[in-house]
Write an enzyme that holds these catalytic residues in place. Structure first.
Site, PDB file in Angstrom:
ATOM      1  N   CYS A  77      93.786  38.725 -54.989  1.00 12.80           N
ATOM      2  CA  CYS A  77      92.463  39.029 -55.717  1.00 12.80           C
ATOM      3  C   CYS A  77      91.668  37.802 -55.982  1.00 12.80           C
ATOM      4  O   CYS A  77      92.327  36.741 -56.318  1.00 12.80           O
ATOM      5  CB  CYS A  77      93.090  39.300 -57.113  1.00 12.80           C
ATOM      6  SG  CYS A  77      91.928  39.759 -58.358  1.00 12.80           S
ATOM      7  N   ASP A 119      97.205  41.472 -53.034  1.00 14.49           N
ATOM      8  CA  ASP A 119      96.993  43.017 -52.968  1.00 14.49           C
ATOM      9  C   ASP A 119      97.310  43.500 -51.631  1.00 14.49           C
ATOM     10  O   ASP A 119      97.639  42.494 -50.820  1.00 14.49           O
ATOM     11  CB  ASP A 119      95.451  42.985 -52.984  1.00 14.49           C
ATOM     12  CG  ASP A 119      94.732  42.853 -54.334  1.00 14.49           C
ATOM     13  OD1 ASP A 119      95.454  43.216 -55.330  1.00 14.49           O
ATOM     14  OD2 ASP A 119      93.839  42.472 -54.601  1.00 14.49           O
TER      15      ASP A 119
END
Ligand SMILES: [Ca+2]
Ligand SMILES: [Ca+2]
Ligand SMILES: [Ca+2]
Ligand SMILES: [Ca+2]
Ligand SMILES: [Ca+2]
Ligand SMILES: [Ca+2]
Ligand SMILES: [Ca+2]
Ligand SMILES: [Ca+2]
Ligand SMILES: [Ca+2]
Ligand SMILES: [Ca+2]
Ligand SMILES: [Ca+2]
Ligand SMILES: [Ca+2]
Ligand SMILES: [Ca+2]
Ligand SMILES: [Ca+2]
Ligand SMILES: [Ca+2]
Ligand SMILES: [Ca+2]
Lengths: 158, 158, 158, 158, 158, 158, 158, 158, 158, 158
Positions: free
Chosen positions: J54, J61
């Site tokens: 992120c 992620d």
């Protein structure tokens, strides 16, 4: 990677004082600039944790909300979208109204080229109700596409 | 949220004197005004609890009925739709006839821009029968779309 | 292949005067002799077309009924089982009561070594209810097995 | 790899004069020696192409037959098993009888330590019937296991 | 069918003044007598519409709650169970605590022979949390069974 | 992380001169020491890319091979297992023989506490064949467990 | 709801200065008191976002990690578990080693009555590897249960 | 409900002297009048119990036959369709020929506006064969649609 | 049923001297006349048992090959197609090349109106590769259709 | 099979000194010549092992990346694609940005006729985000097709 300037306006992500509103609050929605305006692209959100109230009986309703949009100048920030969705928690409205309201709020926020919103509501009385609303920006080719897309959600359900 | 005026005509929802008719009763259907006439949208109902009788042998038949429609001025109220569906319980008709009758009753009630009705009947004698009927309001673009939609239900079945 | 003598008592199969009763009728059940008494075996019926009424509101309920039994001297004839299941159509009872009644009627008919009956009822008010009842003939090892089998239906649902 | 001696008795595999019998023919079954008698192991056959006739009405029935066995001295040759299965094509018998007959024919051919046979028949009149029969060689631990295995097929169906 | 006497205590079913409480309200639970005390049986509830709040951040959580119990003298009325479940809507607690509280409230209401409660919570931070609690009445065989059942929910998840 | 000493004997992993043998080659298998001898644990391999030849007709066969074992002092290195599996490519044997051979080769390599091998072969002539063989080290509790595990693969297939 | 005292030690949940470590960091794990010590219960975590490195080639590996445990005095806080899982991101180890390490770290943190850890790793070279390790507290009945549970993960995979 | 006049020509439904022919018998097909000629609609049949013979080897073949048609003046009666399908039982033809023959027989019986027939045959020698044939009445818009529909069956298979 | 003349050229079906070639052998393909030239129709083959070699490393690759074609004067005989597929067993080529070669060989054999070939290859290094090639006969409408069909395989994968 | 000349430029495949970069490295991508320029065809990659960070919080992620392209003169080599994907491991960017960047890098490498890239990211805060970007070479028919394809990924998700 985005510079800080490119993240301006993103105030909720990574913020630890998050307020979870439970009455309809379109003002929590935030946006940030689209860095790829040269090519149209589609952004999809799946929100399986939506709940609202029946406007007549007050009984809680539950749904999965699906959103697809083609951005123009802005993207919606996903944490703010989460808070907006949660804000329907104590809001009473028919399923058909909730889906149209969500679509109109996002059109107002983003002025997207195209958007569609679908609600997969849990059954009541042995019947399930799934509304699907969409919008194509007037004057673009997406205005016509919106009409043909009305049938899309039907056909991807089995 | 809907005002009381916007809910006028909705008499069955939240009412505790519900009568469950078991002979074909199109008169139980109720409608209420569409608050989003500015944008066409699709409303889907899944009704997995439909049962009727074979018109020749009297044997019970079972089906899942799927309804998709684009409203014009009115929406069908979902509890009244439930009672209408239940009213086929002691009605005898071929599968193809049931599906066409449901579609025509909803056209009469709602005068929608578009509607389609599909019946997924349980097998008899090793064969399943699934009728699919639809309607596009004459003079709208949905009249032509109705013809291409005849194949839609086939292709979403696996 | 079975001789005519071995089919004695089977009156409904292939009979074209079938009467579909819609009030609880345990007397329609028929049995025929088990030709394989030398080895215990299991017989399973899946009945996805069960419907009854709510004993308080009269609203139709729908379920899939699953039956498993180990025969002793008799087998239940499947067409008579179908007619028996259809006879609950206008019968009002709680889900838990329907399942127990079906089990007890089959025990009375067949005097089986073991039997279990499960009802997978469609949801009401956002909640599904699945009763499971069973029976092991007293004095056989199936009496104890029945107790451990109470958990079987839970674990095969995902 | 098996020597020719180890393949003695296997006459159908790779033979191009195959005769497809359509009346019950247990004599087509062939066996060959088990080369791994030192460790018990399980052999499973899935036969989704089984068809027979209703003994009373003559209507064709269809099933998937599942066979599991622990060999002792012999294994059944799979092409001969196929021909045996096909030989039920014009044979009339109840579902419960077909499954018991298949099990008994394989016990006679192979004298296995353990065997179980299950039939997943297509629905008739809205009801499906699945018989399950098994056998454990007397005097082995599989005699007791057979009794507990009566419930196995139930629990692996969803 | 149940007589009125057998329905005594059932006040919420078919009642149109339903109040949907949104703070933890174990007092809404209602029970009615078990008419089949002669045979132990299992009753299962699937409740996919559960929502509560995180006790530290206030963020809404969502879960499917599964309940299985063997009644003794009483059954829980399903509409009252629905209202009880809805009453967690504004209650803040850890997932593990919610599941234990639900189980303990039902033990207090029903004094069942056995009960188990499982929560399938939606993921947070890329991780899903599923608590499973159970209870067997002291002095019955279900006290020991409860311990072996602790692993059951794990094994039915794929 | 493993030291170089702990990786001694692992010669194939990361080696770019890999030779893909296509005739049965148990000698390619490699092992490395188990660093967790204090607690028994299970290691599972899924190998969906197995192919061999029919010993009588030469026709290629295809299978998914599943291996589960509890190590004692050694673990099999997965790249060497891949090469071993590939070495059956031009090997002709019955399905039952392949599965037993794989199990015996791994027992010889690893001397494990327990091992089981299952083959899910593609259908031939409308019938699928799935052999399952296992082994528990003599003198351990796994010797008895092996016998009960013979039924495990059956029950996890749907 | 938990009092502040009952949340003591929970420092990461709702904290906005979260540090995502990417080298193995068992010290990030946090625990909080179990409020239901009177009844044993099971807590399950599904962690589909695990990644580590191959200890020999450095290639990234991906897995879903599944954890089940019966708490004694403490529960693991789920956000700290997330951070612990993320800390394997630049850690190199064999699949079998990762799963054993995770189990041992949680035993050290929680001293649970029982715990099991399973890794569903993505395939490499056409083969998938799934390790499963577990632990039962010495002197409790879970010590023996741990041995029988070694086979549980195998059987719930299809 | 249909009057007796509207059921004229329907002789097989509810008749107990059903003859199950096993050689190709297109003459058993029966039709009845379409009561909804004002709107085009689709009728679907799923026939999972089709079996025929290989024209060269005599080996039985098995298939699921799917039929979709838009009626003009007539509908095919479903019990007569079942008997027609069963009449292929001892008929030998290639898969591609069977599907074309079924389509042509139904065109001859019904003179429909559109029809398509698909056969999902079980695999032979590791390969599955699925023929799909269709027809649009010359001079209608369905003549052109038939050509585009040739690809429909491909795309609904996964 | 086909006459012997109509089967001329079909030499492999039912022949027991089948040779399984393992180097690329397009010459094994056989064809027979299309008896339904009056209506275009689609023929689909699913071949889940394809294996070839990596052209650079020699490692075996595995794929499911899917073929769809609209015949003109000829149909491919399915047993010859099986042998052709098996002949890639020791052939080394990139996935993209294999799929194009298969398509071109079938065009040469059949001169079909349309054909498409898709390869679903097993993953390597965590990535799966699926090539899709097609062809429409020049001068027919299928030439243009081929271009739009390039996207078909993508959209039917989930 | 490809000659060595046809493999020029392919340096990573079969090479044992593989370097796994973890910061965004588009320079690792390699291409090789398309040998089938006479017919347009589609190449699909499924990459379920993508991870990035992120850009604001640094949290990892996870996504499945799907790529479809129609080559012109070049194909991307799949091992180099794997290394490129792995290079996002320590790169921070929004989901929408990652997908657009991957698409643009492949356009630059291959100058394809058409390409589309989709990211199926794991949920955060109860919401999943799936971006889809595409490109059609200017001056070809694929420029227009790209616009209609924007909706393709939506409709293949269920
Ligand atoms: Ca949907
Ligand atoms: Ca149903
Ligand atoms: Ca459907
Ligand atoms: Ca069930
Ligand atoms: Ca079948
Ligand atoms: Ca089964
Ligand atoms: Ca949900
Ligand atoms: Ca999820
Ligand atoms: Ca579960
Ligand atoms: Ca495969
Ligand atoms: Ca299996
Ligand atoms: Ca994943
Ligand atoms: Ca698993
Ligand atoms: Ca299909
Ligand atoms: Ca595919
Ligand atoms: Ca997708």
């Amino acid at each position: 990677m985005r510079s800080e300037a490119e993240l301006e306006g993103v105030t909720l992500l990574g913020n630890n004082k998050t307020q979870y509103k439970t009455t309809y609050s379109p003002e929590v929605l935030e946006k940030f600039p689209n860095k790829h305006p040269g090519n149209d692209y589609m952004v999809t959100f799946n929100c399986p944790e939506f709940t609202s109230l029946c406007p007549k009986t007050g009984q809680p309703d539950f749904a999965e909300i699906k959103i697809n949009y083609i951005p123009d100048q802005y993207l919606v920030e996903s944490k703010s979208l989460k808070l907006y969705m949660f804000s329907f928690r104590n809001h009473g409205d028919f399923h058909e109204d909730c889906v149209n309201i969500i679509m109109k709020d996002l059109v107002k926020l983003l002025n997207p080229k195209y958007i569609e919103v679908e609600g997969i509501f849990m059954p009541r009385g042995g019947i399930s109700l799934y509304p699907f609303a969409n919008y194509g920006k007037p004057g673009t080719e997406f205005e016509a596409i919106a009409k043909t897309r009305l049938f899309a959600a039907i056909d991807r359900r089995k």
